[in-house]
Design a protein around this motif. Structure first.
Motif, PDB file in Angstrom:
ATOM      1  N   ALA A 146      14.013  -0.168   0.297  1.00 22.55           N
ATOM      2  CA  ALA A 146      13.581  -1.209   1.203  1.00 22.55           C
ATOM      3  C   ALA A 146      14.829  -1.414   2.254  1.00 22.55           C
ATOM      4  CB  ALA A 146      13.625  -2.554   0.153  1.00 22.55           C
ATOM      5  N   THR A 147      14.365  -1.797   3.588  1.00 19.08           N
ATOM      6  CA  THR A 147      15.161  -1.972   4.607  1.00 19.08           C
ATOM      7  C   THR A 147      14.842  -3.259   5.307  1.00 19.08           C
ATOM      8  OG1 THR A 147      15.235   0.512   4.964  1.00 19.08           O
ATOM      9  CG2 THR A 147      16.311  -1.178   6.697  1.00 19.08           C
ATOM     10  N   ILE A 148      15.888  -4.183   5.542  1.00 23.27           N
ATOM     11  CA  ILE A 148      15.689  -5.533   6.006  1.00 23.27           C
ATOM     12  C   ILE A 148      16.346  -5.672   7.202  1.00 23.27           C
ATOM     13  CG2 ILE A 148      15.724  -8.142   5.421  1.00 23.27           C
ATOM     14  CD1 ILE A 148      16.349  -5.949   2.512  1.00 23.27           C
ATOM     15  N   LEU A 149      15.642  -6.218   8.367  1.00 27.82           N
ATOM     16  CA  LEU A 149      16.436  -6.520   9.584  1.00 27.82           C
ATOM     17  C   LEU A 149      16.462  -8.147   9.855  1.00 27.82           C
ATOM     18  CD1 LEU A 149      17.627  -5.907  12.519  1.00 27.82           C
ATOM     19  CD2 LEU A 149      15.291  -5.440  13.260  1.00 27.82           C
ATOM     20  N   THR A 162       0.742  -1.306   0.165  1.00 29.94           N
ATOM     21  CA  THR A 162      -0.030  -0.091   0.187  1.00 29.94           C
ATOM     22  C   THR A 162       0.914   1.254   0.082  1.00 29.94           C
ATOM     23  OG1 THR A 162      -0.205   0.252   2.283  1.00 29.94           O
ATOM     24  CG2 THR A 162      -1.713  -1.279   1.185  1.00 29.94           C
ATOM     25  N   SER A 163       2.101   1.021   0.094  1.00 31.37           N
ATOM     26  CA  SER A 163       3.079   2.276   0.172  1.00 31.37           C
ATOM     27  C   SER A 163       4.343   1.942  -0.637  1.00 31.37           C
ATOM     28  CB  SER A 163       3.583   2.452   1.757  1.00 31.37           C
ATOM     29  OG  SER A 163       2.479   2.391   2.515  1.00 31.37           O
ATOM     30  N   PRO A 164       4.850   3.183  -0.778  1.00 33.67           N
ATOM     31  CA  PRO A 164       6.187   3.029  -1.693  1.00 33.67           C
ATOM     32  C   PRO A 164       7.483   2.438  -1.296  1.00 33.67           C
ATOM     33  CG  PRO A 164       5.738   5.444  -0.831  1.00 33.67           C
ATOM     34  CD  PRO A 164       4.740   4.569  -0.603  1.00 33.67           C
ATOM     35  N   LYS A 165       7.549   2.350   0.113  1.00 34.95           N
ATOM     36  CA  LYS A 165       8.742   1.710   0.496  1.00 34.95           C
ATOM     37  C   LYS A 165       8.431   0.486   1.285  1.00 34.95           C
ATOM     38  CE  LYS A 165      11.116   6.268   0.767  1.00 34.95           C
ATOM     39  NZ  LYS A 165      12.168   7.134   1.656  1.00 34.95           N
ATOM     40  N   LEU A 166       9.326  -0.097   1.586  1.00 36.55           N
ATOM     41  CA  LEU A 166       9.404  -1.527   2.200  1.00 36.55           C
ATOM     42  C   LEU A 166      10.256  -1.583   3.473  1.00 36.55           C
ATOM     43  CD1 LEU A 166       8.032  -4.328   1.283  1.00 36.55           C
ATOM     44  CD2 LEU A 166       9.928  -4.714  -0.156  1.00 36.55           C
ATOM     45  N   ALA A 167       9.614  -2.462   4.616  1.00 30.43           N
ATOM     46  CA  ALA A 167      10.282  -2.458   5.595  1.00 30.43           C
ATOM     47  C   ALA A 167       9.918  -4.091   5.930  1.00 30.43           C
ATOM     48  CB  ALA A 167       9.746  -1.578   7.003  1.00 30.43           C
ATOM     49  N   ALA A 221      18.931  -1.721   2.099  1.00 31.27           N
ATOM     50  CA  ALA A 221      20.011  -1.950   3.306  1.00 31.27           C
ATOM     51  C   ALA A 221      19.194  -3.372   3.999  1.00 31.27           C
ATOM     52  CB  ALA A 221      19.615  -0.565   4.098  1.00 31.27           C
ATOM     53  N   CYS A 222      20.358  -3.750   4.706  1.00 32.90           N
ATOM     54  CA  CYS A 222      19.939  -5.081   5.448  1.00 32.90           C
ATOM     55  C   CYS A 222      20.998  -4.872   6.666  1.00 32.90           C
ATOM     56  CB  CYS A 222      20.731  -6.289   4.859  1.00 32.90           C
ATOM     57  SG  CYS A 222      20.391  -7.848   5.215  1.00 32.90           S
ATOM     58  N   TYR A 223      20.230  -5.069   7.670  1.00 30.66           N
ATOM     59  CA  TYR A 223      20.784  -5.205   9.254  1.00 30.66           C
ATOM     60  C   TYR A 223      20.561  -6.643   9.765  1.00 30.66           C
ATOM     61  CZ  TYR A 223      20.732   0.072   8.381  1.00 30.66           C
ATOM     62  OH  TYR A 223      20.815   1.176   7.674  1.00 30.66           O
ATOM     63  N   VAL A 224      21.497  -6.960  10.712  1.00 31.56           N
ATOM     64  CA  VAL A 224      21.417  -8.215  11.381  1.00 31.56           C
ATOM     65  C   VAL A 224      21.175  -7.859  13.145  1.00 31.56           C
ATOM     66  CG1 VAL A 224      22.264  -9.591   9.566  1.00 31.56           C
ATOM     67  CG2 VAL A 224      23.877  -8.665  11.675  1.00 31.56           C
ATOM     68  N   MET A 225      20.435  -8.879  13.537  1.00 30.29           N
ATOM     69  CA  MET A 225      20.395  -8.765  15.109  1.00 30.29           C
ATOM     70  C   MET A 225      20.477 -10.210  15.696  1.00 30.29           C
ATOM     71  SD  MET A 225      17.252  -6.848  17.276  1.00 30.29           S
ATOM     72  CE  MET A 225      17.534  -5.223  16.553  1.00 30.29           C
ATOM     73  N   VAL A 226      21.764 -10.483  16.412  1.00 29.81           N
ATOM     74  CA  VAL A 226      21.633 -11.811  16.966  1.00 29.81           C
ATOM     75  C   VAL A 226      22.104 -11.602  18.382  1.00 29.81           C
ATOM     76  CG1 VAL A 226      23.354 -13.900  16.796  1.00 29.81           C
ATOM     77  CG2 VAL A 226      22.975 -12.475  14.928  1.00 29.81           C
ATOM     78  N   GLY A 227      21.400 -12.403  19.155  1.00 31.71           N
ATOM     79  CA  GLY A 227      21.419 -12.666  20.612  1.00 31.71           C
ATOM     80  C   GLY A 227      20.300 -12.800  21.336  1.00 31.71           C
ATOM     81  N   HIS A 228      20.211 -13.192  22.619  1.00 31.58           N
ATOM     82  CA  HIS A 228      19.114 -13.601  23.276  1.00 31.58           C
ATOM     83  C   HIS A 228      18.095 -12.416  23.330  1.00 31.58           C
ATOM     84  CE1 HIS A 228      20.317 -17.517  24.079  1.00 31.58           C
ATOM     85  NE2 HIS A 228      21.525 -17.179  24.494  1.00 31.58           N
ATOM     86  N   ARG A 229      16.620 -12.561  23.473  1.00 31.93           N
ATOM     87  CA  ARG A 229      15.739 -11.478  23.510  1.00 31.93           C
ATOM     88  C   ARG A 229      15.968 -10.692  24.796  1.00 31.93           C
ATOM     89  NH1 ARG A 229       9.923 -14.058  22.171  1.00 31.93           N
ATOM     90  NH2 ARG A 229      10.619 -15.178  20.153  1.00 31.93           N
TER      91      ARG A 229
END
Length: 457
Positions: free
Chosen positions: A357-360, A327-332, A385-393
């Motif tokens: 577009a941005t990916i996590l 529904t929008s021009p950008k992507l998350a 853009a691509c970001y990562v997040m590793v670790g316990h909650r």
């Protein structure tokens, strides 16, 4: 040159179709009651006994109508799937289960009470004579089956079943409806031959069972025969995680989009009896397709061990977790665990300009970074853009992120500064997804811009 899509206009068209579907759903119940009243039922409210009996008839008609609507919603009709998506259709299907059951139970209680009032107010004594009516024992069996289906659909009860066992029990709903039809047409003269009511109900039954037959049985068989899909190979990508590669004919003609899923059935001695709803992890080419499966139970473990050459039948594609829902021009995009599988295909298929577009990617441990290399390569090639997040909650901050990132002050809006102008796609474990969806809504992003794919049933 492919014309540029207008996501907002497409969303508006889909929203109008969704409104029409909702109107049709509730109108069918109103029509069931209105046809009864217009066909002489309104003149039957002449005494307390007649009022109770007539209300029982109305409750039964509306309850049966809801059951048939539930079947239509579960039939996987392409128009409904493209309009509101398979998940929402099934959610509405489930939401109608209890009201339908209560109406049908009320139907029985009110009729027994009404008949009892006419004979000296002893409803229990009316059970025997009522069961002696034509086709009534079938209706009682149908009611028992429907109670079984609704009870086993309750979340607390459903969790005690395997998916295979629950699905087998749920098939009883077809028999429950079929058993109810004879008594509806033969008892009480409500649906007498030649009446508009009778035509309406027969048409409704034909639509419901015709949709089930067409889209749950005939179309999948035709599609499977046409595309001749077989297992081309099985690759282990991490402990307990495998990619199953398929070969087939003209697979692009399936019309599958990245993010959608199929119902897969593998024809081996150990797997033929169970179908598996699994998302694509790569967009099909003319002759290849791929899914990626994590071993989360006996069913997924068995299909992870299938041999090359195994024949496969399919139903689908299904779902609005795709670029078509934009529904929008950008992507998350945010994915965790095995939730990266539809995300990887979505990223491959989605239309967006470089920088839009941005990916996590989220994982608790390094050995849970399934397909991350492929996603990074796609992101780099397409300017995302691509970001990562590793670790316990995190135990102190939002539970969807790692403890380290929570302490650093990372938020949803620091990762996605253009979130308000983006469609947010979420896929992963239910508890994690609920946490991140709650935070996303708190930012003020409209509901229609959030697309969530939960890995449960």
């Amino acid at each position: 040159m492919t014309p540029r899509r207008d996501p907002r206009r497409e969303y508006q068209r889909r929203a109008r179709r969704a409104d029409l579907l909702a109107i049709a759903l509730w109108a069918s119940g109103a029509a069931a009651a209105a046809l009864f009243l217009a066909s002489g039922g309104a003149g039957q409210f002449t005494s307390p006994t007649a009022v109770v009996t007539s209300l029982g008839i109305v409750a039964g008609l509306i309850g049966t109508d809801f059951i048939l609507v539930m079947l239509v919603l579960a039939a996987r009709i392409p128009l409904i799937d493209r309009t509101i998506g398979h998940d929402r259709a099934i959610a509405v299907h489930r939401s109608l289960g209890k009201p339908a059951l209560y109406l049908l139970l009320g139907h029985g209680v009110l009729l027994l009470t009404g008949y009892g009032m006419s004979q000296g107010f002893n409803p229990i004594a009316e059970i025997g004579p009522m069961l002696a009516l034509p086709d009534m024992p079938l209706a009682v069996i149908g009611m028992g089956l429907m109670i079984t289906v609704v009870v086993t659909s309750l979340v607390a009860v459903r969790r005690k079943f395997s998916y295979e066992g629950w699905h087998l029990v749920h098939l009883l709903s077809y028999f429950a409806v079929a058993f109810a039809l004879p008594h509806q047409l033969s008892v009480g003269g409500v649906l007498s031959e030649g009446t508009v009511q009778r035509i309406y109900w027969i048409a409704l039954y034909v639509v419901a069972f015709g949709a089930i037959l067409t889209f749950r049985f005939i179309e999948p068989v035709v599609s499977s025969v046409r595309h001749r899909i077989t297992v081309a190979g099985v690759t282990t990508i991490a402990p307990g995680v495998t990619s199953i590669h398929f070969s087939g004919r003209n697979l692009r003609d399936l019309g599958a989009e990245g993010g959608q899923f199929f119902i897969w059935r593998f024809w081996t001695g150990k797997t033929w009896w169970h179908s598996h709803p699994i998302s694509l992890s790569a967009v099909p080419t003319g002759s290849t397709a791929r899914i990626t499966v994590r071993d989360l139970g006996a069913g997924s473990a068995r299909i992870s061990a299938v041999r090359p050459g195994t024949k496969v039948s399919i139903e689908g594609p299904y779902g609005l977790f795709s670029d078509s829902a934009r529904t929008s021009p950008k992507l998350a995009i945010i994915a965790a665990g095995i939730g990266v599988t539809p995300i990887r295909a979505l990223l491959e298929h989605a239309q967006f300009a470089p920088g839009d577009a941005t990916i996590l990617l989220r994982a608790s441990r390094q050995d849970e970074t399934y397909l991350w290399d492929e996603i990074r390569e796609l992101a780099e090639a397409r300017g995302a853009a691509c970001y990562v997040m590793v670790g316990h909650r995190s135990k102190t901050g939002p539970s969807w992120m790692s403890d380290v990132d929570a302490r650093r002050g990372v938020t949803l809006q620091t990762i996605f500064p253009d979130l308000a102008q983006s469609d947010l796609y979420l896929c992963g474990p239910t508890a994690w997804l609920d946490s991140i969806e709650t935070e996303a809504r708190a930012t003020g992003i409209p509901s229609h811009q959030i697309h969530a794919e939960r890995f449960d049933w």
